[in-house]
Design a protein around this motif. Structure first.
Motif, short mmCIF file in Angstrom:
data_model
loop_
_atom_site.label_atom_id
_atom_site.label_comp_id
_atom_site.label_asym_id
_atom_site.label_seq_id
_atom_site.Cartn_x
_atom_site.Cartn_y
_atom_site.Cartn_z
N ALA A 67 0.81 -1.22 0.00
CA ALA A 67 0.00 0.00 0.00
C ALA A 67 0.84 1.27 0.00
O ALA A 67 0.47 2.26 -0.61
CB ALA A 67 -0.93 0.01 1.21
N ASP A 68 1.99 1.23 0.69
CA ASP A 68 2.78 2.45 0.82
C ASP A 68 4.22 2.09 1.15
O ASP A 68 4.51 0.97 1.59
CB ASP A 68 2.19 3.33 1.93
N SER A 69 5.10 3.04 0.95
CA SER A 69 6.51 2.85 1.28
C SER A 69 7.12 4.19 1.67
O SER A 69 6.64 5.24 1.25
CB SER A 69 7.27 2.25 0.10
N LEU A 70 8.16 4.10 2.46
CA LEU A 70 8.84 5.31 2.92
C LEU A 70 10.30 4.96 3.18
O LEU A 70 10.59 4.00 3.90
CB LEU A 70 8.18 5.81 4.21
N LEU A 71 11.19 5.73 2.61
CA LEU A 71 12.62 5.56 2.86
C LEU A 71 13.03 6.54 3.94
O LEU A 71 12.87 7.75 3.79
CB LEU A 71 13.43 5.79 1.59
N SER A 94 20.53 4.71 13.85
CA SER A 94 21.98 4.79 13.66
C SER A 94 22.36 5.40 12.32
O SER A 94 23.53 5.44 11.96
CB SER A 94 22.59 3.39 13.79
N GLY A 95 21.38 5.89 11.54
CA GLY A 95 21.66 6.58 10.29
C GLY A 95 21.67 5.71 9.06
O GLY A 95 22.01 6.18 7.97
N ARG A 96 21.28 4.46 9.19
CA ARG A 96 21.30 3.54 8.05
C ARG A 96 20.01 3.69 7.22
O ARG A 96 18.96 3.99 7.77
CB ARG A 96 21.44 2.11 8.55
N LEU A 132 16.54 -2.99 6.06
CA LEU A 132 17.76 -2.17 5.94
C LEU A 132 18.32 -2.34 4.54
O LEU A 132 18.48 -3.46 4.06
CB LEU A 132 18.80 -2.59 6.98
N LEU A 133 18.60 -1.24 3.87
CA LEU A 133 19.05 -1.31 2.49
C LEU A 133 20.56 -1.29 2.33
O LEU A 133 21.07 -1.30 1.21
CB LEU A 133 18.44 -0.15 1.69
N ASP A 134 21.29 -1.30 3.44
CA ASP A 134 22.75 -1.39 3.36
C ASP A 134 23.25 -2.70 3.95
O ASP A 134 24.40 -2.83 4.35
CB ASP A 134 23.41 -0.20 4.07
N HIS A 135 22.36 -3.70 3.96
CA HIS A 135 22.69 -4.99 4.54
C HIS A 135 22.17 -6.09 3.62
O HIS A 135 21.07 -5.98 3.08
CB HIS A 135 22.05 -5.10 5.93
N GLU A 136 22.95 -7.14 3.45
CA GLU A 136 22.56 -8.22 2.53
C GLU A 136 21.21 -8.83 2.89
O GLU A 136 20.40 -9.13 2.02
CB GLU A 136 23.64 -9.30 2.51
N ALA A 137 20.94 -9.01 4.17
CA ALA A 137 19.66 -9.62 4.58
C ALA A 137 18.48 -8.75 4.15
O ALA A 137 17.46 -9.26 3.65
CB ALA A 137 19.63 -9.86 6.08
#
Length: 132
Positions: A29-33, A38-40, A64-69
């Motif tokens: 329905a929605d998304s938000l970056l 911690s600033g990630r 989290l977009l800076d982590h492989e998982a």
């Protein structure tokens, strides 16, 4: 006094009880970056439950977009929800409206000081959607 010129007609009030553990047919329905504490970079996604007794309820998911998982979960969601190019996402809005089945778990805090909350544990294609 603060003047609020806000239309809240389409806003649902918070529900006090999370969804029970189970599989739920959903749509993005929605998304938000945003940034985590911690600033990630953190992508928050809101899913609407589309069928069954909990239709209309929402589930919030975060990656989290800076982590492989986190990236693995995002690609899995895109793939299972039927995004035409799940290996290439330019904007999170490309996911809006896509349907899938969410496996939702109920997490309780270890201390008991926080209320239980929902966590999305898995994504499946929408046609596999059993009743929750």
């Amino acid at each position: 006094m603060a003047i609020l010129d806000v239309n809240l007609e389409a806003v649902l009030p918070e529900t006090e009880q999370p969804l029970p553990t189970g599989d739920y047919p959903c749509r993005v329905a929605d998304s938000l970056l945003i940034r985590s504490k911690s600033g990630r970079p953190l992508l928050k996604l809101v899913y609407d439950v589309t069928h069954g007794p909990f239709q209309g309820r929402q589930v919030v998911d975060a990656m989290l977009l800076d982590h492989e998982a986190g990236l693995t979960r995002l690609k899995t969601l895109a793939l299972r929800a039927g995004h035409p190019a799940p290996g290439r996402l330019h904007d999170s809005e490309e996911l809006h409206g896509l349907r899938f089945t969410a496996r939702v778990a109920l997490e309780h805090s270890e201390t008991g000081q926080s209320p239980p909350r929902n966590l999305v544990r898995a994504y499946r294609p929408a046609q596999d959607a059993p009743a929750a």
